[in-house]
Design a protein around this motif. Sequence first.
Motif, PDB file in Angstrom:
ATOM      1  N   SER A   1       5.358  -8.179 -22.297  1.00  0.00           N
ATOM      2  CA  SER A   1       6.527  -8.565 -21.523  1.00  0.00           C
ATOM      3  C   SER A   1       6.777 -10.057 -21.685  1.00  0.00           C
ATOM      4  O   SER A   1       5.835 -10.845 -21.688  1.00  0.00           O
ATOM      5  CB  SER A   1       6.297  -8.233 -20.049  1.00  0.00           C
ATOM      6  OG  SER A   1       7.320  -8.766 -19.249  1.00  0.00           O
TER       7      SER A   1
ATOM      8  N   LEU B   1       4.897  -9.622 -14.679  1.00  0.00           N
ATOM      9  CA  LEU B   1       5.161  -9.511 -13.254  1.00  0.00           C
ATOM     10  C   LEU B   1       3.997  -8.890 -12.517  1.00  0.00           C
ATOM     11  O   LEU B   1       3.208  -8.146 -13.093  1.00  0.00           O
ATOM     12  CB  LEU B   1       6.401  -8.649 -13.018  1.00  0.00           C
ATOM     13  CG  LEU B   1       7.710  -9.128 -13.636  1.00  0.00           C
ATOM     14  CD1 LEU B   1       8.777  -8.056 -13.491  1.00  0.00           C
ATOM     15  CD2 LEU B   1       8.149 -10.430 -12.995  1.00  0.00           C
ATOM     16  N   ARG B   2       3.947  -9.146 -11.214  1.00  0.00           N
ATOM     17  CA  ARG B   2       3.026  -8.444 -10.330  1.00  0.00           C
ATOM     18  C   ARG B   2       3.648  -7.073 -10.088  1.00  0.00           C
ATOM     19  O   ARG B   2       4.778  -6.980  -9.621  1.00  0.00           O
ATOM     20  CB  ARG B   2       2.893  -9.217  -9.024  1.00  0.00           C
ATOM     21  CG  ARG B   2       1.993  -8.544  -8.035  1.00  0.00           C
ATOM     22  CD  ARG B   2       1.805  -9.399  -6.792  1.00  0.00           C
ATOM     23  NE  ARG B   2       0.392  -9.368  -6.470  1.00  0.00           N
ATOM     24  CZ  ARG B   2      -0.228 -10.278  -5.758  1.00  0.00           C
ATOM     25  NH1 ARG B   2       0.408 -11.317  -5.285  1.00  0.00           N
ATOM     26  NH2 ARG B   2      -1.523 -10.154  -5.515  1.00  0.00           N
ATOM     27  N   LYS B   3       2.910  -6.003 -10.417  1.00  0.00           N
ATOM     28  CA  LYS B   3       3.449  -4.643 -10.296  1.00  0.00           C
ATOM     29  C   LYS B   3       2.422  -3.701  -9.691  1.00  0.00           C
ATOM     30  O   LYS B   3       1.222  -3.866  -9.892  1.00  0.00           O
ATOM     31  CB  LYS B   3       3.859  -4.097 -11.663  1.00  0.00           C
ATOM     32  CG  LYS B   3       5.112  -4.711 -12.217  1.00  0.00           C
ATOM     33  CD  LYS B   3       5.562  -3.951 -13.454  1.00  0.00           C
ATOM     34  CE  LYS B   3       6.877  -4.492 -13.966  1.00  0.00           C
ATOM     35  NZ  LYS B   3       7.288  -3.812 -15.191  1.00  0.00           N
ATOM     36  N   HIS B   4       2.929  -2.699  -8.988  1.00  0.00           N
ATOM     37  CA  HIS B   4       2.092  -1.633  -8.443  1.00  0.00           C
ATOM     38  C   HIS B   4       1.936  -0.514  -9.479  1.00  0.00           C
ATOM     39  O   HIS B   4       2.764  -0.344 -10.359  1.00  0.00           O
ATOM     40  CB  HIS B   4       2.729  -1.024  -7.188  1.00  0.00           C
ATOM     41  CG  HIS B   4       2.730  -1.951  -6.026  1.00  0.00           C
ATOM     42  ND1 HIS B   4       1.579  -2.302  -5.348  1.00  0.00           N
ATOM     43  CD2 HIS B   4       3.740  -2.604  -5.413  1.00  0.00           C
ATOM     44  CE1 HIS B   4       1.885  -3.137  -4.375  1.00  0.00           C
ATOM     45  NE2 HIS B   4       3.182  -3.343  -4.393  1.00  0.00           N
TER      46      HIS B   4
ATOM     47  N   LEU C   1      -0.180   0.070 -11.927  1.00  0.00           N
ATOM     48  CA  LEU C   1      -0.525  -0.201 -13.324  1.00  0.00           C
ATOM     49  C   LEU C   1      -1.581   0.770 -13.839  1.00  0.00           C
ATOM     50  O   LEU C   1      -1.647   1.049 -15.037  1.00  0.00           O
ATOM     51  CB  LEU C   1      -1.006  -1.647 -13.489  1.00  0.00           C
ATOM     52  CG  LEU C   1       0.054  -2.721 -13.248  1.00  0.00           C
ATOM     53  CD1 LEU C   1      -0.572  -4.101 -13.278  1.00  0.00           C
ATOM     54  CD2 LEU C   1       1.177  -2.612 -14.262  1.00  0.00           C
TER      55      LEU C   1
ATOM     56  N   ASP D   1       1.572  -7.580 -17.298  1.00  0.00           N
ATOM     57  CA  ASP D   1       1.758  -7.339 -15.870  1.00  0.00           C
ATOM     58  C   ASP D   1       0.388  -7.244 -15.195  1.00  0.00           C
ATOM     59  O   ASP D   1      -0.623  -6.945 -15.844  1.00  0.00           O
ATOM     60  CB  ASP D   1       2.561  -6.061 -15.633  1.00  0.00           C
ATOM     61  CG  ASP D   1       4.002  -6.184 -16.121  1.00  0.00           C
ATOM     62  OD1 ASP D   1       4.526  -7.322 -16.207  1.00  0.00           O
ATOM     63  OD2 ASP D   1       4.601  -5.140 -16.427  1.00  0.00           O
TER      64      ASP D   1
ATOM     65  N   ASN E   1      -1.876  -7.111 -11.010  1.00  0.00           N
ATOM     66  CA  ASN E   1      -1.903  -7.076  -9.560  1.00  0.00           C
ATOM     67  C   ASN E   1      -3.337  -7.256  -9.090  1.00  0.00           C
ATOM     68  O   ASN E   1      -4.294  -7.018  -9.847  1.00  0.00           O
ATOM     69  CB  ASN E   1      -1.317  -5.796  -8.968  1.00  0.00           C
ATOM     70  CG  ASN E   1      -0.606  -6.067  -7.650  1.00  0.00           C
ATOM     71  OD1 ASN E   1      -0.934  -7.000  -6.929  1.00  0.00           O
ATOM     72  ND2 ASN E   1       0.383  -5.250  -7.343  1.00  0.00           N
TER      73      ASN E   1
ATOM     74  N   GLU F   1      -1.864  -6.206  -1.118  1.00  0.00           N
ATOM     75  CA  GLU F   1      -1.821  -7.160  -2.216  1.00  0.00           C
ATOM     76  C   GLU F   1      -2.510  -8.431  -1.757  1.00  0.00           C
ATOM     77  O   GLU F   1      -2.330  -8.861  -0.616  1.00  0.00           O
ATOM     78  CB  GLU F   1      -0.378  -7.486  -2.608  1.00  0.00           C
ATOM     79  CG  GLU F   1       0.249  -6.465  -3.500  1.00  0.00           C
ATOM     80  CD  GLU F   1       1.597  -6.935  -4.053  1.00  0.00           C
ATOM     81  OE1 GLU F   1       2.151  -7.954  -3.591  1.00  0.00           O
ATOM     82  OE2 GLU F   1       2.091  -6.255  -4.957  1.00  0.00           O
TER      83      GLU F   1
END
Length: 183
Positions: A52, A56-59, A61, A89, A91, A104
Amino acid sequence: MNHQLFSLQPFPGTKKFPDVKIAGNIARHSNNLTIQYSLLGDIKEIAITPPSATPLRKHGLWQNTCFEFFIGVRNSPQYWEFNLSPCGDWNIYRFDDYRQGMQEEAAFSTLPFMVQQQAESVEINLNLDLDKIISTEQALEVAITTVIKTQDGDVTYWALTHRGAEADFHLRDSFILELPAVN
Protein backbone atom coordinates in the motif's frame (compact mmCIF):
# COMPACT_ATOMS: atom_id res chain seq x y z
CA MET A 1 20.44 -7.97 24.66
CA ASN A 2 18.37 -11.14 24.42
CA HIS A 3 18.46 -12.42 20.83
CA GLN A 4 16.53 -15.57 19.89
CA LEU A 5 15.99 -17.42 16.63
CA PHE A 6 12.62 -18.96 15.87
CA SER A 7 10.93 -21.30 13.40
CA LEU A 8 7.15 -21.59 13.09
CA GLN A 9 5.21 -24.82 12.60
CA PRO A 10 1.79 -25.31 10.96
CA PHE A 11 -1.07 -26.35 13.20
CA PRO A 12 -0.89 -30.15 13.68
CA GLY A 13 -3.39 -32.06 11.63
CA THR A 14 -3.37 -29.49 8.84
CA LYS A 15 -3.98 -31.71 5.84
CA LYS A 16 -2.66 -29.32 3.22
CA PHE A 17 -0.29 -26.45 3.75
CA PRO A 18 1.94 -24.47 1.41
CA ASP A 19 5.54 -25.49 0.80
CA VAL A 20 7.07 -22.66 2.81
CA LYS A 21 9.25 -22.10 5.84
CA ILE A 22 8.68 -19.27 8.33
CA ALA A 23 11.64 -18.36 10.51
CA GLY A 24 13.26 -15.31 12.00
CA ASN A 25 14.66 -13.71 15.11
CA ILE A 26 13.54 -11.52 17.97
CA ALA A 27 15.56 -9.42 20.38
CA ARG A 28 15.08 -6.95 23.21
CA HIS A 29 17.76 -4.30 23.73
CA SER A 30 17.05 -1.65 26.34
CA ASN A 31 13.32 -1.41 25.77
CA ASN A 32 13.43 -1.76 22.00
CA LEU A 33 12.02 -4.92 20.50
CA THR A 34 13.20 -6.03 17.08
CA ILE A 35 11.55 -8.84 15.20
CA GLN A 36 12.34 -10.17 11.76
CA TYR A 37 10.26 -12.74 9.87
CA SER A 38 11.36 -14.60 6.74
CA LEU A 39 8.77 -16.44 4.66
CA LEU A 40 10.73 -18.66 2.27
CA GLY A 41 9.71 -21.12 -0.41
CA ASP A 42 6.97 -21.36 -3.00
CA ILE A 43 5.41 -17.98 -2.19
CA LYS A 44 3.64 -17.65 -5.53
CA GLU A 45 0.93 -19.90 -4.05
CA ILE A 46 0.50 -17.49 -1.09
CA ALA A 47 -2.11 -14.72 -1.29
CA ILE A 48 -0.15 -11.56 -0.50
CA THR A 49 -1.87 -8.20 -0.72
CA PRO A 50 0.24 -5.79 -2.82
CA PRO A 51 2.08 -3.02 -0.93
CA SER A 52 0.00 0.00 0.00
CA ALA A 53 1.22 3.52 -0.78
CA THR A 54 -0.24 4.65 2.55
CA PRO A 55 -0.30 1.82 5.12
CA LEU A 56 -3.23 2.06 7.51
CA ARG A 57 -4.33 0.75 10.88
CA LYS A 58 -6.94 -1.89 9.96
CA HIS A 59 -9.08 -4.51 11.66
CA GLY A 60 -9.28 -8.14 10.57
CA LEU A 61 -5.81 -8.42 9.07
CA TRP A 62 -5.67 -12.03 10.36
CA GLN A 63 -8.29 -13.00 7.73
CA ASN A 64 -5.49 -12.86 5.15
CA THR A 65 -1.76 -13.51 5.18
CA CYS A 66 -0.58 -11.74 8.33
CA PHE A 67 2.51 -11.88 10.52
CA GLU A 68 1.65 -11.63 14.21
CA PHE A 69 3.22 -11.68 17.62
CA PHE A 70 1.84 -11.50 21.13
CA ILE A 71 3.55 -9.95 24.14
CA GLY A 72 2.54 -10.61 27.72
CA VAL A 73 4.05 -9.32 30.93
CA ARG A 74 5.19 -12.19 33.14
CA ASN A 75 2.78 -12.83 36.05
CA SER A 76 0.06 -10.66 34.51
CA PRO A 77 -2.94 -11.72 32.41
CA GLN A 78 -2.63 -8.59 30.22
CA TYR A 79 -1.17 -8.97 26.73
CA TRP A 80 -0.88 -7.28 23.33
CA GLU A 81 -1.46 -8.63 19.82
CA PHE A 82 0.54 -7.09 16.95
CA ASN A 83 -0.65 -7.64 13.35
CA LEU A 84 1.65 -6.89 10.40
CA SER A 85 0.30 -7.30 6.88
CA PRO A 86 2.78 -7.70 4.00
CA CYS A 87 0.98 -4.76 2.32
CA GLY A 88 2.10 -2.50 5.20
CA ASP A 89 -1.24 -2.29 7.03
CA TRP A 90 -1.09 -2.98 10.78
CA ASN A 91 -2.87 -3.01 14.11
CA ILE A 92 -2.14 -3.49 17.81
CA TYR A 93 -4.72 -4.75 20.29
CA ARG A 94 -4.55 -4.78 24.08
CA PHE A 95 -6.30 -7.51 26.09
CA ASP A 96 -7.01 -7.56 29.83
CA ASP A 97 -7.02 -11.37 29.94
CA TYR A 98 -7.55 -14.31 27.56
CA ARG A 99 -9.61 -12.78 24.71
CA GLN A 100 -11.13 -10.29 27.19
CA GLY A 101 -11.32 -6.50 26.95
CA MET A 102 -9.94 -6.26 23.39
CA GLN A 103 -9.14 -2.65 22.47
CA GLU A 104 -6.92 -0.99 19.89
CA GLU A 105 -3.76 0.06 21.68
CA ALA A 106 -3.97 3.87 21.62
CA ALA A 107 -0.31 4.33 22.62
CA PHE A 108 0.67 3.77 18.98
CA SER A 109 -0.51 5.88 16.05
CA THR A 110 1.85 4.25 13.56
CA LEU A 111 3.74 1.00 13.33
CA PRO A 112 6.48 1.49 10.75
CA PHE A 113 7.94 -1.77 9.55
CA MET A 114 9.82 -2.79 6.43
CA VAL A 115 8.59 -5.37 3.94
CA GLN A 116 10.85 -6.84 1.27
CA GLN A 117 9.36 -9.24 -1.26
CA GLN A 118 11.33 -11.23 -3.78
CA ALA A 119 10.51 -14.19 -6.04
CA GLU A 120 10.92 -16.78 -3.26
CA SER A 121 10.75 -14.77 -0.06
CA VAL A 122 8.98 -12.14 1.99
CA GLU A 123 10.82 -10.47 4.83
CA ILE A 124 9.25 -8.30 7.54
CA ASN A 125 11.40 -6.20 9.91
CA LEU A 126 10.09 -4.20 12.85
CA ASN A 127 11.91 -2.13 15.46
CA LEU A 128 9.49 -1.16 18.23
CA ASP A 129 9.93 1.12 21.23
CA LEU A 130 8.14 -0.68 24.07
CA ASP A 131 8.37 2.28 26.46
CA LYS A 132 4.85 3.33 25.46
CA ILE A 133 3.31 0.17 26.95
CA ILE A 134 5.87 -1.79 29.00
CA SER A 135 8.62 -0.74 31.41
CA THR A 136 12.16 -2.07 31.17
CA GLU A 137 11.73 -3.80 34.55
CA GLN A 138 9.03 -6.12 33.20
CA ALA A 139 10.00 -9.54 31.87
CA LEU A 140 8.10 -10.52 28.74
CA GLU A 141 6.57 -13.71 27.42
CA VAL A 142 6.16 -13.83 23.64
CA ALA A 143 4.24 -15.89 21.09
CA ILE A 144 5.19 -15.57 17.44
CA THR A 145 2.62 -16.57 14.84
CA THR A 146 1.61 -16.20 11.20
CA VAL A 147 -1.59 -16.71 9.27
CA ILE A 148 -1.00 -17.89 5.70
CA LYS A 149 -3.76 -17.68 3.10
CA THR A 150 -3.17 -19.42 -0.21
CA GLN A 151 -4.27 -18.28 -3.65
CA ASP A 152 -6.95 -21.03 -3.39
CA GLY A 153 -8.35 -19.40 -0.23
CA ASP A 154 -7.09 -22.05 2.21
CA VAL A 155 -5.89 -20.66 5.54
CA THR A 156 -3.18 -22.21 7.69
CA TYR A 157 -2.00 -21.19 11.14
CA TRP A 158 1.69 -21.20 12.06
CA ALA A 159 3.20 -20.73 15.53
CA LEU A 160 6.13 -21.59 17.75
CA THR A 161 3.88 -24.12 19.45
CA HIS A 162 0.21 -25.10 19.31
CA ARG A 163 -1.13 -25.89 22.78
CA GLY A 164 -4.87 -26.17 22.10
CA ALA A 165 -7.17 -28.59 20.33
CA GLU A 166 -7.74 -25.83 17.75
CA ALA A 167 -5.38 -23.18 16.44
CA ASP A 168 -5.57 -20.43 19.06
CA PHE A 169 -2.77 -17.89 19.21
CA HIS A 170 -4.19 -16.29 22.37
CA LEU A 171 -3.50 -19.24 24.70
CA ARG A 172 -1.10 -17.84 27.24
CA ASP A 173 0.80 -21.12 27.66
CA SER A 174 1.92 -20.71 24.03
CA PHE A 175 3.80 -17.50 24.90
CA ILE A 176 6.97 -19.58 25.19
CA LEU A 177 9.78 -17.15 24.32
CA GLU A 178 11.05 -15.21 27.30
CA LEU A 179 12.60 -11.77 27.02
CA PRO A 180 13.99 -10.81 30.45
CA ALA A 181 13.64 -7.44 32.13
CA VAL A 182 16.29 -4.91 31.18
CA ASN A 183 18.16 -3.50 34.17
